[in-house]
Design a protein around this motif. Sequence first.
Motif, PDB file in Angstrom:
ATOM      1  N   ILE A 108       0.839  -1.198   0.000  1.00  0.00           N
ATOM      2  CA  ILE A 108       0.000   0.000   0.000  1.00  0.00           C
ATOM      3  C   ILE A 108       0.872   1.244   0.000  1.00  0.00           C
ATOM      4  O   ILE A 108       2.065   1.203   0.295  1.00  0.00           O
ATOM      5  N   ARG A 109       0.249   2.337  -0.319  1.00  0.00           N
ATOM      6  CA  ARG A 109       0.948   3.619  -0.372  1.00  0.00           C
ATOM      7  C   ARG A 109       0.928   4.266   1.005  1.00  0.00           C
ATOM      8  O   ARG A 109      -0.125   4.392   1.615  1.00  0.00           O
ATOM      9  N   ASN A 129       6.420   0.443  -1.879  1.00  0.00           N
ATOM     10  CA  ASN A 129       5.158   0.346  -1.153  1.00  0.00           C
ATOM     11  C   ASN A 129       5.422  -0.330   0.184  1.00  0.00           C
ATOM     12  O   ASN A 129       6.514  -0.852   0.411  1.00  0.00           O
ATOM     13  N   VAL A 130       4.429  -0.337   1.038  1.00  0.00           N
ATOM     14  CA  VAL A 130       4.543  -1.057   2.300  1.00  0.00           C
ATOM     15  C   VAL A 130       3.683  -2.313   2.188  1.00  0.00           C
ATOM     16  O   VAL A 130       2.460  -2.222   2.046  1.00  0.00           O
ATOM     17  N   LEU A 131       4.333  -3.463   2.220  1.00  0.00           N
ATOM     18  CA  LEU A 131       3.583  -4.720   2.157  1.00  0.00           C
ATOM     19  C   LEU A 131       2.749  -4.834   3.433  1.00  0.00           C
ATOM     20  O   LEU A 131       3.294  -4.801   4.541  1.00  0.00           O
ATOM     21  N   ASP A 132       1.451  -4.961   3.271  1.00  0.00           N
ATOM     22  CA  ASP A 132       0.565  -4.966   4.435  1.00  0.00           C
ATOM     23  C   ASP A 132       0.280  -6.416   4.844  1.00  0.00           C
ATOM     24  O   ASP A 132      -0.738  -6.996   4.454  1.00  0.00           O
ATOM     25  N   VAL A 133       1.157  -7.004   5.645  1.00  0.00           N
ATOM     26  CA  VAL A 133       0.948  -8.399   6.051  1.00  0.00           C
ATOM     27  C   VAL A 133      -0.256  -8.562   6.965  1.00  0.00           C
ATOM     28  O   VAL A 133      -0.847  -9.636   7.018  1.00  0.00           O
ATOM     29  N   THR A 134      -0.609  -7.514   7.687  1.00  0.00           N
ATOM     30  CA  THR A 134      -1.778  -7.603   8.569  1.00  0.00           C
ATOM     31  C   THR A 134      -3.042  -7.886   7.754  1.00  0.00           C
ATOM     32  O   THR A 134      -3.984  -8.525   8.237  1.00  0.00           O
ATOM     33  N   ALA A 135      -3.041  -7.420   6.517  1.00  0.00           N
ATOM     34  CA  ALA A 135      -4.216  -7.647   5.669  1.00  0.00           C
ATOM     35  C   ALA A 135      -4.463  -9.139   5.446  1.00  0.00           C
ATOM     36  O   ALA A 135      -5.602  -9.542   5.217  1.00  0.00           O
ATOM     37  N   LEU A 195      10.187 -10.636   1.972  1.00  0.00           N
ATOM     38  CA  LEU A 195       8.750 -10.369   1.969  1.00  0.00           C
ATOM     39  C   LEU A 195       7.950 -11.628   1.648  1.00  0.00           C
ATOM     40  O   LEU A 195       6.866 -11.847   2.198  1.00  0.00           O
ATOM     41  N   ALA A 249       7.748 -13.679   4.773  1.00  0.00           N
ATOM     42  CA  ALA A 249       6.807 -13.061   5.717  1.00  0.00           C
ATOM     43  C   ALA A 249       5.362 -13.321   5.299  1.00  0.00           C
ATOM     44  O   ALA A 249       4.498 -13.602   6.138  1.00  0.00           O
ATOM     45  N   TYR A 255      -7.524  -2.068  11.155  1.00  0.00           N
ATOM     46  CA  TYR A 255      -6.675  -2.502  12.263  1.00  0.00           C
ATOM     47  C   TYR A 255      -5.892  -1.286  12.748  1.00  0.00           C
ATOM     48  O   TYR A 255      -5.799  -0.283  12.040  1.00  0.00           O
ATOM     49  N   ALA A 315       5.321 -13.610  10.813  1.00  0.00           N
ATOM     50  CA  ALA A 315       5.784 -12.828   9.661  1.00  0.00           C
ATOM     51  C   ALA A 315       7.052 -12.055   9.997  1.00  0.00           C
ATOM     52  O   ALA A 315       7.981 -11.967   9.190  1.00  0.00           O
TER      53      ALA A 315
END
Lengths: 338, 338, 338, 338
Positions: A240-241, A249-255, A284, A287, B247, B287
């Motif tokens: 995400i931005r 971008n920031v990989l959103d692992v929480t998603a 990544l 993760a 979140y 992760a």
Amino acid sequence: MIVIIKPHATPEQLEHVLDRIRQLGLQPMVSTGSERTVVGVLGDERLLAEGALESLPAVEQVMPILKPYKLVSREFKATDTVVQVRGIPFGGRQIQVIAGPCSVETPEQMRAAAAGVKEAGCRLMRGGAFKPRTSPYTFQGVGDEGLDYFRDAADAYDLPIVTELMDVRKIDLFLEKGVDIIQIGTRNMQNFDLLKEVGRLDVPVILKRGMSATIKEWLMAAEYIAAHGNHRIIFAERGIRTFETAYRNVLDVTAIPVMKRETHLPIIVDPSHAGGKAWLVPHLARAAIAAGADGLLVETHPCPEEAWCDADQALSPAQLGTLMGDLRKVAEAIGREL
Amino acid sequence: MIVIIKPHATPEQLEHVLDRIRQLGLQPMVSTGSERTVVGVLGDERLLAEGALESLPAVEQVMPILKPYKLVSREFKATDTVVQVRGIPFGGRQIQVIAGPCSVETPEQMRAAAAGVKEAGCRLMRGGAFKPRTSPYTFQGVGDEGLDYFRDAADAYDLPIVTELMDVRKIDLFLEKGVDIIQIGTRNMQNFDLLKEVGRLDVPVILKRGMSATIKEWLMAAEYIAAHGNHRIIFAERGIRTFETAYRNVLDVTAIPVMKRETHLPIIVDPSHAGGKAWLVPHLARAAIAAGADGLLVETHPCPEEAWCDADQALSPAQLGTLMGDLRKVAEAIGREL
Amino acid sequence: MIVIIKPHATPEQLEHVLDRIRQLGLQPMVSTGSERTVVGVLGDERLLAEGALESLPAVEQVMPILKPYKLVSREFKATDTVVQVRGIPFGGRQIQVIAGPCSVETPEQMRAAAAGVKEAGCRLMRGGAFKPRTSPYTFQGVGDEGLDYFRDAADAYDLPIVTELMDVRKIDLFLEKGVDIIQIGTRNMQNFDLLKEVGRLDVPVILKRGMSATIKEWLMAAEYIAAHGNHRIIFAERGIRTFETAYRNVLDVTAIPVMKRETHLPIIVDPSHAGGKAWLVPHLARAAIAAGADGLLVETHPCPEEAWCDADQALSPAQLGTLMGDLRKVAEAIGREL
Amino acid sequence: MIVIIKPHATPEQLEHVLDRIRQLGLQPMVSTGSERTVVGVLGDERLLAEGALESLPAVEQVMPILKPYKLVSREFKATDTVVQVRGIPFGGRQIQVIAGPCSVETPEQMRAAAAGVKEAGCRLMRGGAFKPRTSPYTFQGVGDEGLDYFRDAADAYDLPIVTELMDVRKIDLFLEKGVDIIQIGTRNMQNFDLLKEVGRLDVPVILKRGMSATIKEWLMAAEYIAAHGNHRIIFAERGIRTFETAYRNVLDVTAIPVMKRETHLPIIVDPSHAGGKAWLVPHLARAAIAAGADGLLVETHPCPEEAWCDADQALSPAQLGTLMGDLRKVAEAIGREL
């Protein structure tokens, strides 16, 4: 409201339900899945008096849906959906890695790429014939013939193909070439006319998250596809931005776990676009698997430094092979397989 | 400029170097590490003619630093730094999980918490006696005596303690109670006066990332601590602020490999504050380890639903034990140990 | 709960109220404003049986507060609060422009700056003796003596002074030098110990918004100050952090009307830090006034290109004069005055 | 590279230039503006030896472009472009307010809306027949016939119409109905196939900023339109996505002066979508004008509480009239007119 139709209802009985909904001033939206048919009801639901539909012979159940997304929600279907792509399962115990070049370039490049993908142990191949590029002055993809190069190369190694659709006018071409999974890119996640059209197809769809789309918007975009009848949807998180400029971008692992809780559909991750650098991909990718992703989309190129686009982020065939070995260990550590 | 002092230079020789720097109209900043002493030079470096310092007997090397952070950069020190805390290493092959309650409540709660932390196999304990709370009307921590409860409970299980410092006026108390690691919280990452003061201590510091701090700002904040003499710094990623509201924060796993490349210092992750929900912690913890983190900060409470703050995100002792087992497998899958 | 004390209650009567609150296991927090005294109640409000306090002679009203911020909310006080600073009103019809250099440099620079500020028609002066800088190797402010330079220069032109406080240990110095408005900077918006201390002073406070603070967090930070007794708070919007990299921050003009609706306290805007470029300042300053801001914080320097920090964003005295003329027209267009 | 063609070059001479470019292995992209024709050169520009084109009779100048956007940049054209829409200028001294309902509903509603728009003194009207909605279950616009309702209502008051195009397959319909300005919405800012198609039309385009698009991406999206031949582009800022949840979007006023510096094309602002609340519109509209916007897009409805979508953000006709009066004063204060 969602009206669930009985498994053995006749077409006439179904039509009767639809008529009744229309008589009430509401609009029915039929969605026929492999297991059952459901009818979404569009309009002011207060018009639907209690019992108005339940008594019809075709109706199994009428259920209110509390979330703004319905067909894709866990509330609607509690068990994991496994999306089958030519016998390859997405969303089960096995994790799928879809690899291939950012863009289709030449028949030779695609053949070499396919060989590398197969050799590394991946079961599907990706590649773009049409490329969404920020600048009109950069390479826009080789276009129609690219799909032929891709199809031929992938067929030689029996790999189903994944490629991006950007324009409704290319759907017939995609069907003709037998594209196995249609990818909807991040910039088109809310191109609703495109979503409606792929919703009418019988081809699995990878729906990438928009670059600043919320979880809710993403689920609603998938709902567009599902509401038009296509339930074979695979979500793809691609970063995400944010305010951070040290990486693309920031990989959103929480998603990943949050999506698994909100929807019954599978979710995969694209570590290549998330980080934008080949050296970041293994970190990544590990993760993503550890967080519970059902698969990955990884860029690889027979010769990364010669790639026509995103050269920085493609793995060489050797790097892809090493990555697959590393990921296998992580998958096993969490009770899955690659 | 960084002036590296020879290992066996005498205090007089060092003083000579400092005098010379001052004579040039510049300001020296001495930083004495366990292995060597370096002198940062503050001011317009053009005043420093070539050769002006190299010839002094105490000087090993004068090096320009291209990044805005110096002492913490990989450019300055290529090999991983292992920060030792009472014999427990951060930044080596072994991964450390620091567990404990969000806040210190009572002697009983701390004793039960310590037992759970030890039992689960964690080697250090966390807990806050002073709490930064968004509202002035909520519980602000039990204060000074909280450190005693914490110290006693942890000592009973031989666990080094980690606790947050918010106010320079509490430093003497922290030293007196023998806090083993001082934590600087996300809201104080750029509280420069606080950073300078902990920079003057001989106590390891966990520096949490500001909630919208860039990688560069975070490294510069650590540089404040290092420039004042304290090189025992452990970074802690705890999720960043984005547009997403599903979140609490977005755990930035990309920061882990990027930090490991930019700095020689260890980095740990706080999955509890990142996700804000206990059920998310195992996913995010896995992760983080898979992405290369050197450790974790995990909230646990003897009885989560009774926790005085952040009850939603604490693991029970049993859940912590299960998590440790799961993480051990992931650690082994990537060639590390827990 | 907020307990509003009658105007003429005696100290004994007030003490009685506090005792009663303590007996109930709750903690009273007295806040004495210029118009009335209120007592915030901290703890589990369910302990407060209906009627438990209303019957006491000193109590005018007991009111629940639905928002997490209380004393600063419109709900608590419906009419605009005008904060007076040596007779200069913030929050009324007149708009205040506080101008001055980013940092105090020399007595000469401050004198020239003060002359320019006065000449342009501004009524207050800003300048930093202590500077929060991202890097430890850059100029950190001239320190204590800077306040003397500032005080002297400003007194010569009868300008009240505004300067930033970063460290609780400097409060006595600030009081001794008679700082007229204490500024809490963006990095310290949630430095709660600092907020509590300025909450105990009888000096107006400018509270800058944290760089990614929500409206709610900002109001809660002010509530810390108010809850400790200081109600003379002026909010300052200074741009927020977003994904955009074409300019330093994004000036959030929407915050202006939203804050005016949520709180009775004044709000000003810092267009210099928001945009980070002098050429942007007039555009942003006009927008801020047009959106309803009660004032501005503008950087000016007798000779911008020689400024020791943030040289890019300072206006020259001539530019400041022109700006004031332009702003006067906009102020009049919306029914206010400058 | 951009090749600028001489004003009176013949078609044969132009064709000669294009042939030469193709012979060099590059791709020419002709863009015919009202004042001159330029040819963008696509491909590896190193193939273009110095002097290879300059000597051709049709060539006035060959210029390298340093920015990734070319035709839309100030570097390419220093003076402001005024986009004329049926004699109404965008980008000059006069500010244009385009008002109308979020969506076309009925002929009666559109007639009443048009009356209100005209009465308030606005010169153009907006309204959506096709609506991009986050949920597939909400009203999607009345569709094709909506354009007839809109056309009829607007013609009765001689108002040019602005409406959103989401699907390339609707272009013929838009041309047939004589849509005066085609709006490309925030979700389609990077729908490159759509941009290319509107780039081939001779109809002015309003290009809304993507919800998290950078200034550079926005300019590049416009470059797609310009590169395909359509230079009549009006940018529209409509708020960006940030961490703040107290209002829908953050209106980025800084973008206004920055865009005016980067591009010669006009920029307008949509305060209705930015804030999402009717009460915020006047504040944001004033700020936009004060910051230098060339116009506004404002939602109004004959009866806001009955609007079929975005009812919260529409102004009543009376409120629109009041707003126009207020904006006129601000426009005059900055030397413009409404």
